[in-house]
Enzyme design. Sequence first.
Site, short mmCIF file in Angstrom:
data_model
loop_
_atom_site.label_atom_id
_atom_site.label_comp_id
_atom_site.label_asym_id
_atom_site.label_seq_id
_atom_site.Cartn_x
_atom_site.Cartn_y
_atom_site.Cartn_z
N LYS A 69 0.92 4.11 -2.98
CA LYS A 69 0.54 5.53 -2.81
C LYS A 69 1.73 6.43 -3.16
O LYS A 69 1.53 7.54 -3.67
CB LYS A 69 0.04 5.80 -1.40
CG LYS A 69 -1.29 5.08 -1.09
CD LYS A 69 -2.43 5.50 -2.01
CE LYS A 69 -3.78 4.94 -1.58
NZ LYS A 69 -4.89 5.33 -2.44
N TYR A 118 0.85 -1.21 0.00
CA TYR A 118 0.00 0.00 0.00
C TYR A 118 0.87 1.25 0.00
O TYR A 118 0.67 2.17 -0.78
CB TYR A 118 -0.90 -0.05 1.23
CG TYR A 118 -1.88 1.10 1.36
CD1 TYR A 118 -3.00 1.17 0.54
CD2 TYR A 118 -1.70 2.09 2.32
CE1 TYR A 118 -3.91 2.21 0.67
CE2 TYR A 118 -2.61 3.12 2.47
CZ TYR A 118 -3.72 3.18 1.64
OH TYR A 118 -4.62 4.20 1.78
N1 LIG Z 1 -9.81 5.12 5.39
C1 LIG Z 1 -8.63 5.67 5.63
O1 LIG Z 1 -8.22 5.84 6.80
C2 LIG Z 1 -7.75 6.10 4.48
C3 LIG Z 1 -6.52 6.70 4.78
C4 LIG Z 1 -5.71 7.12 3.74
C5 LIG Z 1 -6.12 6.93 2.44
N2 LIG Z 1 -7.31 6.33 2.16
C6 LIG Z 1 -7.68 6.17 0.75
O2 LIG Z 1 -9.01 6.63 0.55
C7 LIG Z 1 -9.58 5.98 -0.59
C8 LIG Z 1 -10.97 5.47 -0.25
O3 LIG Z 1 -10.82 4.47 0.75
P1 LIG Z 1 -11.91 4.19 1.89
O4 LIG Z 1 -11.21 4.31 3.17
O5 LIG Z 1 -13.15 4.94 1.62
O6 LIG Z 1 -12.12 2.62 1.64
P2 LIG Z 1 -13.43 1.73 1.38
O7 LIG Z 1 -14.52 2.13 2.29
O8 LIG Z 1 -12.92 0.33 1.40
O9 LIG Z 1 -13.84 2.15 -0.11
C9 LIG Z 1 -13.03 1.83 -1.20
C10 LIG Z 1 -13.82 2.05 -2.46
O10 LIG Z 1 -12.99 1.67 -3.57
C11 LIG Z 1 -13.76 0.79 -4.38
N3 LIG Z 1 -12.93 -0.09 -5.20
C12 LIG Z 1 -12.09 -1.06 -4.79
N4 LIG Z 1 -11.57 -1.67 -5.86
C13 LIG Z 1 -12.10 -1.07 -6.97
C14 LIG Z 1 -11.98 -1.26 -8.37
N5 LIG Z 1 -11.22 -2.23 -8.87
N6 LIG Z 1 -12.67 -0.43 -9.20
C15 LIG Z 1 -13.47 0.54 -8.70
N7 LIG Z 1 -13.67 0.74 -7.39
C16 LIG Z 1 -12.98 -0.06 -6.54
C17 LIG Z 1 -14.62 0.02 -3.40
O11 LIG Z 1 -15.68 -0.65 -4.08
P3 LIG Z 1 -16.35 -1.99 -3.45
O12 LIG Z 1 -17.17 -1.53 -2.27
O13 LIG Z 1 -17.16 -2.53 -4.58
O14 LIG Z 1 -15.23 -2.89 -3.05
C18 LIG Z 1 -15.08 1.17 -2.53
O15 LIG Z 1 -16.11 1.87 -3.17
C19 LIG Z 1 -8.59 4.89 -0.98
O16 LIG Z 1 -7.82 5.32 -2.08
C20 LIG Z 1 -7.72 4.74 0.26
O17 LIG Z 1 -6.43 4.27 -0.04
C21 LIG Z 1 -8.14 5.91 3.16
#
Ligand SMILES: NC(=O)c1ccc[n+]([C@@H]2O[C@H](COP(=O)([O-])OP(=O)(O)OC[C@H]3O[C@@H](n4cnc5c(N)ncnc54)[C@H](OP(=O)(O)O)[C@@H]3O)[C@@H](O)[C@H]2O)c1
Length: 257
Positions: free
Chosen positions: A169, A165
């Site tokens: 990033k 990861y």
């Molecule tokens: N949460 C944190 O603390 C955090 C911190 C830093 C960065 N981020 C970043 O924030 C972003 C959103 O993450 P989140 O925390 O909201 O996670 P999440 O709740 O797991 O949501 C991830 C989203 O990405 C979608 N996804 C996964 N694989 C995909 C694909 N092949 N094509 C299209 N969509 C896909 C998922 O769809 P499905 O539901 O269908 O799987 C879901 O809608 C990510 O880039 C993550 O790295 C998050």
Amino acid sequence: MSSTKRIILVTGANTGIGYDTALFLARDDSNNHVIVGARNEERGLEALKKLQDLNLKGTLSFQKLDVTSDESIFAAVKELEAKFDKLDVLVNNAGIVIPEPLTRAAMRETFEVNVYGPVILTDALAPLLKKSNDPRIINVSSGLGSIGLRLDATNQYYNSTSNAYRMSKAALNMASANMKYDYRENKFKVWSYCPGFVITDLKMGGAERGEASRKTRSEMGAESSETSAQGILDIVNGKRDGEVDLFVQRYGKTWPW
Ligand SMILES: NC(=O)c1ccc[n+]([C@@H]2O[C@H](COP(=O)([O-])OP(=O)(O)OC[C@H]3O[C@@H](n4cnc5c(N)ncnc54)[C@H](OP(=O)(O)O)[C@@H]3O)[C@@H](O)[C@H]2O)c1
């Protein structure tokens, strides 16, 4: 659709930060049209309905889009080109975490979603973005991708692993810089944005993705993903325009690249 509206595509918008981002953008301005991107049609349409039921000021639509599939990307771009005469904002939000062990398969899968997807999608959407007067791309990255912070033992995430990861990033951050360079003549504004440590389904350590990861995140002090959405709204609304060459996070802060 008439180009007087600001057309915004959010990938992975069926849940988590993507969903809240769609909500914040559609709630903020009647001039916003938010396209809810999701790889799974059922989950995407369910999210769209939930948002539409809130009677927000802006308008919404759904786009099926799996960022790991070129076929899906090109079909989606074709459909978007048929429906809209421009794209103003692309939020490359979809992302995954695959924790250790650091296998070839885990690295490959992580890079497929977190790096190759946004790069290929952005390239495919560039003609539509070029038709905007103010094209904006927000690549949702993570402080874990900061090379500058990796060896800083005072950083609170120093001992976090998830190295696939982290590498993905860091690569996405370079992709942001490449996009700034590649589209400099078209005045694209591009940000790498860290949404902070927030409560979503995103896999957290040994917990399964979904409710178990939400619980672990919550116990570890993660904030609401609405704070992440607010940060994206600020960028879309021009509040971070002076930081276009920086790796930005919430609350007006930045990370070292
Ligand atoms: N949460 C944190 O603390 C955090 C911190 C830093 C960065 N981020 C970043 O924030 C972003 C959103 O993450 P989140 O925390 O909201 O996670 P999440 O709740 O797991 O949501 C991830 C989203 O990405 C979608 N996804 C996964 N694989 C995909 C694909 N092949 N094509 C299209 N969509 C896909 C998922 O769809 P499905 O539901 O269908 O799987 C879901 O809608 C990510 O880039 C993550 O790295 C998050």
